[in-house]
Design an enzyme around this catalytic site. Sequence first.
Site, mmCIF file in Angstrom:
data_model
loop_
_atom_site.group_PDB
_atom_site.id
_atom_site.type_symbol
_atom_site.label_atom_id
_atom_site.label_comp_id
_atom_site.label_asym_id
_atom_site.label_seq_id
_atom_site.Cartn_x
_atom_site.Cartn_y
_atom_site.Cartn_z
ATOM 1 N N TRP A 88 0.810 -1.224 0.000
ATOM 2 C CA TRP A 88 0.000 0.000 0.000
ATOM 3 C C TRP A 88 0.839 1.268 0.000
ATOM 4 O O TRP A 88 0.310 2.352 -0.195
ATOM 5 C CB TRP A 88 -0.947 0.018 1.215
ATOM 6 C CG TRP A 88 -0.267 -0.298 2.519
ATOM 7 C CD1 TRP A 88 -0.292 -1.508 3.173
ATOM 8 C CD2 TRP A 88 0.551 0.560 3.318
ATOM 9 N NE1 TRP A 88 0.472 -1.446 4.312
ATOM 10 C CE2 TRP A 88 1.004 -0.186 4.424
ATOM 11 C CE3 TRP A 88 0.963 1.882 3.206
ATOM 12 C CZ2 TRP A 88 1.835 0.332 5.412
ATOM 13 C CZ3 TRP A 88 1.800 2.417 4.177
ATOM 14 C CH2 TRP A 88 2.225 1.641 5.270
ATOM 15 N N ASN A 89 2.165 1.163 0.253
ATOM 16 C CA ASN A 89 2.908 2.426 0.444
ATOM 17 C C ASN A 89 3.195 3.172 -0.861
ATOM 18 O O ASN A 89 3.258 4.396 -0.869
ATOM 19 C CB ASN A 89 4.184 2.213 1.285
ATOM 20 C CG ASN A 89 5.186 1.298 0.642
ATOM 21 O OD1 ASN A 89 4.859 0.547 -0.275
ATOM 22 N ND2 ASN A 89 6.415 1.339 1.116
ATOM 23 N N LYS A 120 -2.229 -8.761 -7.375
ATOM 24 C CA LYS A 120 -2.984 -8.723 -6.124
ATOM 25 C C LYS A 120 -2.435 -7.553 -5.295
ATOM 26 O O LYS A 120 -1.424 -7.680 -4.606
ATOM 27 C CB LYS A 120 -2.833 -10.048 -5.367
ATOM 28 C CG LYS A 120 -3.225 -9.990 -3.877
ATOM 29 C CD LYS A 120 -4.689 -9.688 -3.653
ATOM 30 C CE LYS A 120 -5.050 -9.596 -2.174
ATOM 31 N NZ LYS A 120 -4.737 -8.294 -1.542
ATOM 32 N N PRO A 121 -3.087 -6.382 -5.405
ATOM 33 C CA PRO A 121 -2.630 -5.231 -4.625
ATOM 34 C C PRO A 121 -3.113 -5.316 -3.181
ATOM 35 O O PRO A 121 -4.006 -6.099 -2.856
ATOM 36 C CB PRO A 121 -3.298 -4.055 -5.340
ATOM 37 C CG PRO A 121 -4.512 -4.630 -5.972
ATOM 38 C CD PRO A 121 -4.238 -6.078 -6.270
ATOM 39 N N ALA A 122 -2.530 -4.485 -2.328
ATOM 40 C CA ALA A 122 -2.967 -4.423 -0.930
ATOM 41 C C ALA A 122 -4.411 -3.927 -0.863
ATOM 42 O O ALA A 122 -4.815 -3.057 -1.647
ATOM 43 C CB ALA A 122 -2.063 -3.466 -0.161
ATOM 44 N N GLY A 126 6.933 -6.121 0.013
ATOM 45 C CA GLY A 126 6.228 -6.037 1.296
ATOM 46 C C GLY A 126 7.153 -6.431 2.431
ATOM 47 O O GLY A 126 8.383 -6.356 2.301
ATOM 48 N N SER A 127 6.567 -6.905 3.512
ATOM 49 C CA SER A 127 7.365 -7.174 4.709
ATOM 50 C C SER A 127 8.193 -8.447 4.548
ATOM 51 O O SER A 127 7.837 -9.360 3.783
ATOM 52 C CB SER A 127 6.453 -7.314 5.923
ATOM 53 O OG SER A 127 5.753 -8.534 5.843
ATOM 54 N N GLU A 129 11.111 -7.999 -2.751
ATOM 55 C CA GLU A 129 11.566 -6.674 -2.312
ATOM 56 C C GLU A 129 11.007 -6.484 -0.913
ATOM 57 O O GLU A 129 9.840 -6.120 -0.750
ATOM 58 C CB GLU A 129 11.040 -5.588 -3.256
ATOM 59 C CG GLU A 129 11.544 -5.694 -4.680
ATOM 60 C CD GLU A 129 13.036 -5.429 -4.813
ATOM 61 O OE1 GLU A 129 13.661 -4.967 -3.839
ATOM 62 O OE2 GLU A 129 13.576 -5.714 -5.887
ATOM 63 N N LEU A 130 11.853 -6.704 0.104
ATOM 64 C CA LEU A 130 11.330 -6.799 1.475
ATOM 65 C C LEU A 130 11.780 -5.611 2.327
ATOM 66 O O LEU A 130 12.253 -4.610 1.804
ATOM 67 C CB LEU A 130 11.752 -8.146 2.066
ATOM 68 C CG LEU A 130 11.417 -9.359 1.157
ATOM 69 C CD1 LEU A 130 11.907 -10.655 1.773
ATOM 70 C CD2 LEU A 130 9.925 -9.436 0.857
ATOM 71 N N CYS A 178 10.466 1.652 2.427
ATOM 72 C CA CYS A 178 11.444 0.618 2.810
ATOM 73 C C CYS A 178 12.870 1.129 2.789
ATOM 74 O O CYS A 178 13.728 0.588 3.470
ATOM 75 C CB CYS A 178 11.364 -0.569 1.861
ATOM 76 S SG CYS A 178 9.754 -1.280 1.785
ATOM 77 N N GLU A 234 12.262 -1.881 11.551
ATOM 78 C CA GLU A 234 11.897 -0.889 10.539
ATOM 79 C C GLU A 234 10.763 -0.055 11.139
ATOM 80 O O GLU A 234 9.704 -0.593 11.472
ATOM 81 C CB GLU A 234 11.431 -1.636 9.286
ATOM 82 C CG GLU A 234 11.220 -0.756 8.110
ATOM 83 C CD GLU A 234 10.901 -1.558 6.846
ATOM 84 O OE1 GLU A 234 10.271 -2.626 6.965
ATOM 85 O OE2 GLU A 234 11.272 -1.096 5.764
HETATM 86 C C1 SIN Z 1 9.535 0.995 -1.151
HETATM 87 O O1 SIN Z 1 9.373 1.609 -0.121
HETATM 88 O O2 SIN Z 1 9.405 -0.229 -1.190
HETATM 89 C C2 SIN Z 1 9.871 1.662 -2.457
HETATM 90 C C3 SIN Z 1 10.441 2.991 -2.359
HETATM 91 C C4 SIN Z 1 10.963 3.516 -3.663
HETATM 92 O O3 SIN Z 1 10.800 2.898 -4.721
HETATM 93 O O4 SIN Z 1 11.577 4.579 -3.635
#
Ligand code: SIN
Length: 485
Positions: free
Chosen positions: A155-156, A179-181, A232-233, A254-255, A288, A385
Amino acid sequence: MNQENSLLKNQAFIDGNWCDAKTGNSFVVENPATGEAIARCALAGETEAERAIQAADKALNGWQQLTAKERSVYLYRLHELLLEHQEDLAQILTAEQGKPLPEARAEIQYGASYFKWFAEESTRIYGDVIPASSPDKRVICIKQAVGVVACITPWNFPNAMLARKIAPALAAGCTVICKPANETPFSALAFGELANRAGIPAGVINIVCGDTEAIGEALTSSQLVRKLTFTGSTSVGKTLAAACAKTMKRTSMELGGNAPFIVFDDADIDSAVQALVQNKFRNAGQTCICANRILVQNSIIDLFADKLSQAIQTLNVGNGLSETVSIGPLIHREAAQNVQAIVDDAINLGATPLIQATKSLVAPPFIKPIILKHVSNQMRAFKEEIFGPVAPLIRFDTEEEAIRMANDTRAGLAAYLFTKDYSRSWRVAEALEYGMVGVNDSAISNEMAPFGGIKESGQGREGSKYGLDDYLEIKYMSFGDTTAG
Ligand code: SIN
């Protein structure tokens, strides 16, 4: 938000068609800033996920048979459509995610950039000719699409994270099920509408929102899905990777991160402060790669803290739909409560809170930016985090100590260092156990660079010339008898 927004879709997108869940069920999506309902969204489940998988599989052959140049034309169209509808998409994004409108507009551009980049890269998927082991043989390698790909996104960054999965997948000749959040389905579903407007063949892009567990189970267990890509996490990433092992799917993960931001005493302090503010408070710290632990050399930490305190006073917390706001709400109340618990833990263990930004709403899910001084490696703020607008300052004496503290985590996504010493910048950048390192630079995300982490921050790279490899298989072909007759 303008309810006439023609990109606001609230059904599943399967095989080029919009459809409700077979159960007729739906769920409410709320604006995190106001708690008001934006709209209801069809609650897809196993049935819809299976239909989406079948549609993606059916479309695969036709999509793969197109020339790379033909596929790239579709990607260019999507790039243009995203930019053409930047404002409508940004309004949807801010309404459901909360980030300030200028950031949402920037995200739409960022997402669109992946379609242009991979439209270009798709025409350069080259193979190899390899010297053969005997005179009558000829050996070549070709690269072919992995197949049907499941994309699970957070969702971010609800537009950009999906864009940087769909674009390389389609460029490589794969078809996708997204499948989005559930917090942010509308930014994702807008891709369905734009795919139709771009004339992308039915089934190439499918999008289902709803029952996360049932959809996740259908995607991970299917023999037809050959790859799963997830942002995600770390904990969910591990669960998905384990589930994918049963069918030996390719995975890209991508965690989570725990980014160190190291400021040496020879750095340009004003630049470092400015870079930190841009990086740390982007998306209210729900990123992240944002600085999570700010390591500052002893002799400058007080000056650095003062300048940082002044800088954050200009940040204005509030509803992201207001043009004057620079920090929106966190995604929901629980997220804000968790951030507050991390702050409380640090204070209980001896950290000192410095001035918080003014002009702010204070009730969750809003949270004021805060600086914590005297943070140690015993505190949650060091170990976890944070995912909120909290800047923990940690002091260090020597370069070795800074590197040791920076690497003292199981995460390995992004790291930053600020120094004017050229040799040190190389030495420290090479010693940091991270997939991405910003040297006197805190804005490292763009479509041309390989985004991704090491250690428990995941595997695979998104964007750049490397980003296509994750969606391609190498096939080696050995031709015998080439000199016969
Ligand atoms: C993320 O927070 O996973 C991506 C951030 C970004 O692409 O800059």
